[in-house]
Every structure is written in C-alpha cells, then in structure tokens.
Design a protein around this motif. Sequence first.
Motif, short mmCIF file in Angstrom:
data_model
loop_
_atom_site.label_atom_id
_atom_site.label_comp_id
_atom_site.label_asym_id
_atom_site.label_seq_id
_atom_site.Cartn_x
_atom_site.Cartn_y
_atom_site.Cartn_z
N MET A 1 -5.58 -1.70 2.11
CA MET A 1 -5.49 -1.87 1.23
C MET A 1 -7.62 -2.37 1.27
SD MET A 1 -3.44 -1.68 -1.73
CE MET A 1 -2.86 -0.77 -3.34
N SER B 1 -4.42 5.60 -2.72
CA SER B 1 -4.44 4.36 -1.45
C SER B 1 -5.72 4.84 0.00
CB SER B 1 -3.11 4.07 -0.79
OG SER B 1 -2.82 4.81 -0.77
N PRO C 1 0.81 -1.06 -0.34
CA PRO C 1 0.37 0.05 -0.05
C PRO C 1 1.25 0.81 -0.07
CG PRO C 1 -0.82 -1.78 2.01
CD PRO C 1 0.54 -2.31 1.16
#
Lengths: 446, 294
Positions: free
Chosen positions: A142, A132, A124
């Motif tokens: 995520m 993100s 991430p």
Amino acid sequence: MLTRRTLGLATAALALAAGLSSGAALAQQKTVVEFWHGLPQPLGGQLEEVVKGFNASQDKVQVNPSFKGSYPETMQAAIAAFRAGNAPHIVQMFEVGTATMLAAGPAVKPVHQLMQETGATVDPKAYIPAVSGYYSSKDGKMMALPFNSSTNIMFYNKDAFQKAGLDPNKAPATWPELIGAAKALKAAGIACPFTTSWPTWAQFEQLGAIHDTPFASQANGFGGLNAELKINAPLYVKHVQTLVDMQKEGTFRYGGRDNKPDGLFPSGECAIIHASSGLRSRIAKEATFAWGAAPLPYWPDQIKGEPKNGIIGGAAFWVMTAPKRTPAEYKAVSEFFTYLAKPEIDAKWHMDTGYVPVTFKGFELAKAEGFYEKNPGADVPAKQLTRTPTTENTMGLRLGNLPEIRNIIQEELEKAFQGQPVQQSLDTAVQRGNVVLRNFERANKN
Amino acid sequence: MQRRVIFDNKLLPYLLLAPQVAVTLVFFIWPAAQAIWQSVHIQDAFGLRSEFVWFENFEVILRDPNYIETLKTTAIFSVSVTVLSLGVALLLAVLADSKIKGARAYKTLLIWPYALAPAVAAVLWMFIFNPEIGSLGQLLNRLGLDWDYRLNGTQAMIMVILAASWKQVAYNFIFFLAGLQAIPRSVMEAASIDGAGPVRRFWTITFPLLSPTTFFLLVVDMVYAFFETFGTIHALTHGGPGKSTETLIFRVYQDGVVNNDLGASSAQSVILMVIVIALTAVQFRFVERKVHYA
C-alpha cells in the motif's frame, strides 16, 4: 482599597492567564499534523467532521485540516510546499495524480513503510481490491491510504422511461439496449435522451476495465514508466463511433468536459447519464422525478464472459516528507490513519456522502444498518467495483501526467464530434498522449 | 531659465527610487530570470531531478503543430478583442459625449462593467449563452441555429471574444470620453461654421486629436487580450472545444499548473514575453509616428 469590581477583574484576569497557560501546555504536548485536502463544500465540511471525531477520540494528536482548492490546486500547493521544504504531513491527492506521487520518490513516505516504522497496522486485504489496487505498488504494497473513492455508474429517469413506453424498473444493461432506449426516448419527445459526465473516465477508462481491454500497455502503466496508450484499439473506435453517430441522430448529447454535464440529469433535461456515483446526493436533493441507478452498460460482442469490475475515481491520502519531520510526527500520522481505516468510519462516510465504501467491513456495516433498503440502488457502485476479481486491466491506471492525457482525449473527442474521423482522432490522441508519457518517463528516470 | 538640481543630497534620489526598483526586481526581474532558468531545464514535478537541455524545450514547442495553432488562435482573438473593444468604446463615447438627455446615467452605466472581475463577467456570459440554461442560448436554439459552444469552435470563439471585449469596452470608454472632453469646443464650432458635417468633423478633427488616447489604448488592449483574458477563457470554455479557444496564456497555465511541465511552460512564457515586447516596440516605433500629440 479593593472594590468588588477590581477584585472581580483581577480574578477574571487570573483565570484567563491560567486558562491560557494550560491551553498552551496542552498544545505543546499534542503533536500537530497538517492535513491538506481538496474537497469543496459540503463534502469538505463532512471531511473536517471526520477529523474532528479523531481529534476528540484521543488527546495526543491534533490534526489540522485545511482546504487548498480543487484537486489539481491541492496537488500544486503540496508540490510548491515540498519545494520550499515545508510540505504538509498528509495531502489528499486525486486518483489520476497517483503516478506522479509514486514517481516523487523521497517526497513521499509510502503507507506500508510508515506502518512498519511506527508499528501500526492497516491491513491491505481489508480493502476492496479495486480500491487498494489503485494505490498499491506492483507487488501489492500500500502506497497511500484510500479514503474517498467513487466509481462511474448510470442514472436514469424513470418517469421519462414510462413516458417512452419503456420498463422503468429495467435499466438498459448493454449498449444495444441503451441505444434502443435512447431512440424510444427521442421518439417520445425527450430532447436529450442520453449524456455522459467525465467523458474520459466513463467512456474510455471504465469502458476498458469493464471489457478487460487495456487502456495502455505495461498493464495500464503498473509495469513501468514505458507504457504506451492503447485507446485506438477497435473497442474504443467502435464505441466513440457509436457516440458520434448517436450525437448526429440526436440520441446523445455531449455536455462538456469533466463533470460539467452533471447538472443535465437532475434538472430533467437528459433522461440517462453516466456519472460519478457521487452525483447521487445531488440527484436525491434536486430531482423532481422518479429515478434509478444501474451499472454501466457493456458491449456483448466485445466481451469475453461477464463484464469486469469498474475502476475507481476520487482520492487517497498521501504522507509527505519534509527535512525537519520527527518520528513522533509520523507516529501521529499513523494513528490518524488507523482511525480512518476503521469500518464504522468508512461506513458512515459512505452513507453520509455517496462515496463508495472502501473496505469490505464498511460495506457489510452499511448493509447491516439497512442503508440499501432505505436507499435502493445505493449499492450499485460497490457492487460494480467488486463483481469480479481484478485483472491487470481493471486494477486502475498508473500513467504519469494522467490529467494532461485526459484533457488530450477530451480535446480529440470534441474534434470527432465536430466531424473529424474517429480513427484519426483516437490515433492523434494516442500519439499526443504518448509524447506526454515519454516526457514524464524522461523527467522521472533516476 | 535655469535648470537646477533639486536634491542636494546625492543619496536621496536613489533612496526615493528604491521602492519602485525593489518592486520591479521582486515581481518582474526575479520571476522572469527564474522562467528563463526553468526554460532550459527538464524537471520532474517535485524538483528532485533536473537536467540542463539547452533550447530543447523551445524546439519542442515550436515544432508542435498545436502550438502553432494556438499562436493563430491568439492572433485572431487578440486582434478581434482589441478592434471590437476600441471600436465600440469610441462609438459609445462619441454618442455619450453629445448633448442628450440622461447622458450622465449612460456614462455611469457604461463604466460599470469595468468593476467586475473577469471570472464573474465570464459566468454572467455563461448564463446568457449556455444552450440549456442560458436565455440567449435557448432562444438561438429555438430559432433553429443549433447553438452549442461546447462543440462548435467558431461559436466558442465568438463568445469568448464578446465576453473579453465587453469588459474592456468600459475601460476604453472612460479614456475616450476624457479625450473627447479635452477637444476644444472652439475648433469644432469653427468647423461647423465652415460647413463641415458631423462625419467630416469626426474624421478630420476628433479622430486625429484623439490619437494619443487611441494609441495608448491600443497598447493596453493588446496586453489585456494577451494576458488578462485568462480568467474569461478559463471560466467559459477551458480552451475548448478541441483547442479552438486556447490562447498562449491559457496554454502556459495548462502546461505549468495542470500538467506540471515547468520546462515547457517556462519556455512558452519566455516566448510570450518576447512577442509582447516586440509588439509594443513595433507599436511605439511605427504607430506612434502617426500619433498627433496636441
């Protein structure tokens, strides 16, 4: 007796049969992944090229992309398919559908969970936080794979600036500057000095983020389903009042909902537009004048410190569940995702389409290839997205049924342009929007 | 005269009816039943959680001032479209029916618009009325009329009414023309000999004899305005500006498909169904009495 002709035919038939059976065998070995997307041409074709690249890069997984209509239609198709028990493996979902997908619970397999189960990794931290963050849970896990992200920036007509006696190499950085420029443009005989595409996204969602002001309570909805809209706060009232006043004096033109006003800029009709960074390729193709790109302006008297990062738009890839789905299929999905997360794929997609790079490395790669020297201003969107660390007001929005709320805001905005007092319009928008949020909360409580 | 049962076999009539019954069941009764079931539930988009709420969806809808506005908008829109398309079609049919040069060409041209899909027709109108790229839109602005249907609700309404009516005029025209041609010449000629002028002939002979056609078209046009104008509105205004061109059917779509609120959307479909059934019943009960079937 065998003639040469029948012999030839027999050989051909044999070859065909052999080809067919080996083809079938190959298809059996390959794990097939259904992938539904909502990108019309030419972007849809470019996306399918990316998929082709993946299919050619290995021989175990076959990803089948199919176009399901616009984003809302794709969402609808995926929901209907899930209800019927045969959801696609992957669906592309626009950013405003994020809260709906997250609330879907068992219908969706979060990406971090998929990666854990299949032993793959997508870091991430490799992603730009504004990207993100939009697709992560509150604790930073995520939930979906970011892919095509855009943001909202300003495009301006350099020729028109020259004509109005303005410096064509200096875009207005603040709203007072923009208002001044619009007045000069009008005085120079330009019928439409300024317009905005995506009225809600650009003039409410981005405005809030840039000024570090909440769009909704509960950290824009990240904190829980009980969020309430905050768009009748002074910043928003002042801003909409400015637009209404500008509309009256002829320095701003309301060009319609969503991306309807897009065409007003490349045609030369309007001299300044706030639009998706994705409009860039169309302008490059259609505009017959010199133009520039710049970050969205801000209100100096409404801001503490520097303007913050803007938020994203666009879409991400979600993994859906179905009753008969096997671990091998999830494994195949994770392989596809690992491929998509590669910096070179990201950089190529960014340079081909005008979407922003979603990973830091992708951005670096595009820089290293000299893309921004060849295309001045193409790095404005990425810079605007990364210029500050994200705060709870700049992570994005996590509100249920956001498409409906956007429409409500657009409706009330149109009423304000028709003469309804701004405060009243925004109060009504908040009140109507909160009803939507409460309904969503109720339908999705466990 | 003796009425005889044509079918000896008792099963055959049912068998012949079966396809039609099946189609009605699958495409009307089944979805309608589903709509009624959905309308008394609150459900999330994915259908994972469902709560039975009696008539709460109806209550919320009917208390919503925006829904009441939409009802009014729909009334204005439907009545305007029906009256306009019937009136214009009747006028054109009467003119095309008279003995003029090139009547065939006129007839063909007038029937053409019916072959267009509503969305395509709407796009054509957009190219006419758009304030920046539309020919008429530009002209109106140059005349100082301040034409912009994206911000002016009245202008938007006029535009969708024109676009929706234009398409239906062709349909009405065909029926009126057929109706006119069925009126016996001898009656008209007798009236002429008695000294009745064209206007009087129209009101005392043509109009009453056309009344079955007119009545049929009234029902069809009303249903058209309620249900089939979705494409036109979707392509032209999306119900805006504000909610000034949002009709009932457009809101059903908006709530159901865009907003994923199946409960509210189904409750509205049920209401809409009741309205149209009631309207048709009223028309058959009261208007049909005045209809003269020759």
